[in-house]
Design a protein around this motif. Sequence first.
Motif, short mmCIF file in Angstrom:
data_model
loop_
_atom_site.label_atom_id
_atom_site.label_comp_id
_atom_site.label_asym_id
_atom_site.label_seq_id
_atom_site.Cartn_x
_atom_site.Cartn_y
_atom_site.Cartn_z
N GLU A 73 43.29 47.58 50.49
CA GLU A 73 41.88 47.33 50.14
C GLU A 73 41.69 47.26 48.64
O GLU A 73 40.87 46.47 48.15
CB GLU A 73 41.01 48.44 50.74
N ILE A 74 42.44 48.05 47.88
CA ILE A 74 42.32 48.00 46.42
C ILE A 74 42.86 46.68 45.88
O ILE A 74 42.24 46.04 45.02
CB ILE A 74 43.07 49.20 45.79
N VAL A 75 44.01 46.24 46.36
CA VAL A 75 44.58 44.98 45.89
C VAL A 75 43.67 43.82 46.27
O VAL A 75 43.50 42.87 45.50
CB VAL A 75 45.99 44.77 46.47
N LEU A 76 43.07 43.89 47.44
CA LEU A 76 42.12 42.85 47.85
C LEU A 76 40.94 42.79 46.88
O LEU A 76 40.50 41.69 46.49
CB LEU A 76 41.63 43.13 49.27
N GLN A 77 40.45 43.93 46.48
CA GLN A 77 39.35 43.97 45.51
C GLN A 77 39.77 43.38 44.17
O GLN A 77 39.01 42.64 43.53
CB GLN A 77 38.87 45.41 45.33
N TRP A 78 40.99 43.67 43.74
CA TRP A 78 41.50 43.10 42.49
C TRP A 78 41.53 41.57 42.56
O TRP A 78 41.15 40.88 41.60
CB TRP A 78 42.89 43.63 42.19
N ILE A 79 41.99 41.05 43.67
CA ILE A 79 42.10 39.59 43.80
C ILE A 79 40.72 38.94 43.80
O ILE A 79 40.50 37.91 43.15
CB ILE A 79 42.87 39.24 45.09
N GLN A 80 39.78 39.54 44.51
CA GLN A 80 38.44 38.96 44.55
C GLN A 80 37.81 38.96 43.16
O GLN A 80 37.15 38.00 42.75
CB GLN A 80 37.57 39.74 45.54
N ARG A 81 38.03 40.03 42.42
CA ARG A 81 37.49 40.09 41.06
C ARG A 81 38.18 39.09 40.15
O ARG A 81 37.55 38.46 39.29
CB ARG A 81 37.65 41.51 40.51
N LEU A 82 39.48 38.93 40.31
CA LEU A 82 40.23 37.98 39.50
C LEU A 82 39.75 36.55 39.75
O LEU A 82 39.58 35.77 38.81
CB LEU A 82 41.72 38.10 39.84
N VAL A 83 39.51 36.20 41.00
CA VAL A 83 39.02 34.86 41.34
C VAL A 83 37.62 34.66 40.77
O VAL A 83 37.29 33.57 40.25
CB VAL A 83 39.03 34.66 42.87
N HIS A 84 36.79 35.67 40.84
CA HIS A 84 35.43 35.56 40.28
C HIS A 84 35.48 35.33 38.77
O HIS A 84 34.76 34.46 38.25
CB HIS A 84 34.65 36.84 40.59
N GLU A 85 36.31 36.08 38.06
CA GLU A 85 36.41 35.91 36.61
C GLU A 85 36.98 34.53 36.27
O GLU A 85 36.55 33.90 35.29
CB GLU A 85 37.30 37.00 36.01
N ALA A 86 37.93 34.05 37.05
CA ALA A 86 38.49 32.73 36.81
C ALA A 86 37.44 31.65 37.02
O ALA A 86 37.40 30.64 36.28
CB ALA A 86 39.68 32.49 37.73
N SER A 87 36.58 31.81 37.99
CA SER A 87 35.51 30.84 38.21
C SER A 87 34.48 30.88 37.08
O SER A 87 33.97 29.84 36.64
CB SER A 87 34.84 31.12 39.55
N ARG A 88 34.19 32.07 36.61
CA ARG A 88 33.19 32.22 35.55
C ARG A 88 33.67 31.65 34.22
O ARG A 88 32.89 31.08 33.46
CB ARG A 88 32.84 33.70 35.40
N THR A 89 34.97 31.78 33.92
CA THR A 89 35.49 31.33 32.63
C THR A 89 35.99 29.89 32.65
O THR A 89 36.49 29.40 31.64
CB THR A 89 36.65 32.25 32.21
N GLY A 90 35.92 29.21 33.79
CA GLY A 90 36.34 27.81 33.85
C GLY A 90 37.79 27.60 34.19
O GLY A 90 38.26 26.45 34.18
N VAL A 91 38.52 28.66 34.50
CA VAL A 91 39.91 28.47 34.93
C VAL A 91 39.94 27.78 36.29
O VAL A 91 40.80 26.94 36.55
CB VAL A 91 40.64 29.83 34.98
N ILE A 92 38.98 28.12 37.15
CA ILE A 92 38.81 27.45 38.43
C ILE A 92 37.58 26.56 38.34
O ILE A 92 36.50 27.02 37.95
CB ILE A 92 38.65 28.47 39.57
#
Length: 382
Positions: free
Chosen positions: A170-189
């Motif tokens: 559950e912790i690693v899942l939370q890390w991934i979701q946050r990582l994807v969110h930050e990538a979307s916000r900064t234009g990486v995605i």
Amino acid sequence: HGRWALAFIWRKRGSVFPKALVFAVPCGMLAFLMHLGWDLIVHDSSSREDKSGLGSSVLSGFTFILGFLIVFRSQQAYLRWWEGGTLMQQLRGEWFNAYSSCIAFLNSSEEMQPQVQKFMHQLARLTSMLYGSALTEVSEMQDNSFDFLELEGFSVESLEFLHTCNNKCEIVLQWIQRLVHEASRTGVILVEPPILSRVYNQLGNGIVLLNNAQKLNAFPIPFPLAQMITVMLLLHWVLTATVTATAVQSRYWAGFISFVVIFAFWCIHYIAVELEQPFGDDVNDLPLIEMQKDLNASLRDLLSDQARFPPGFDFDAEHHTRLESNKVSLHNYISAMSSKSLTDACASSISGGKASGAGDAPAIIATASAAEGAATSGRRAA
């Protein structure tokens, strides 16, 4: 399995035969000895005939009930084994699709490539850690060490926190979701939020499948059922030897029948025991370690530029609009096209050699030899 599908029956690895023989062989010997003792003491075959009907009736009724319970347990055990494998493969598919979607949505501009490369490698390692943590949650193996993609570069404090958590997945899942969110916000995605939500849905579906897989460990076969079957098997062992010794005329047939019946019942019983918990160390359990290695290989492959972008395609309207189909081996096709490229290069070199003079003859001959060798290899492969 061989031509007649019989060769595999002699394989010992994963077989329940050795365990069943531990009970079948003594039962057959006991029936033989009891039959021999009866003959030595009674000296009257008619008494055996008088008791054969009653003994056979009692044993057949007992055997029917025991057979029903054992078959029921073996069916439930196989369903548990199959469900465990299905859930873990579905889980892998959900999380890998989420990872693949993130790779497909990456920004391809030159100035963003440093951030894109960092995101790709961080996401690959976290996905490997996520699936490995899921396997750890369901595993009942003595050694729960799985192969993760290297952790070099991650914060030691974060890894220490993960190690002390109640549920690492559950912790690693939370890390991934946050990582994807930050990538979307900064234009990486670069993708619209409604489309990106598919990634979060697949990550969530995976954790639901994991919880369903965990119930196989949390809720084993009910204890009263397992206890009753085991006690009945032991009683059946004694009854079979006794009834065959007193009902069958030949002591050899008495021993053989006892052996076969007990061997069959205990084999089915041990098959159920092997399959009931599919996440253990037994040979017939699911290959959890190989499943983790397979995911790691897929994650590595998707990091390549050849996997991130579709292959180039030289469209020829006259040829490709016919949509012809050919039965072709990809390996042979690649070899043939490589040979053709070398042949074209050789022809170009010869043409250039004629124009420039004989000074480049050795280079031309070497190129021609290489082309000829590659063509020969391609023909052999074909």
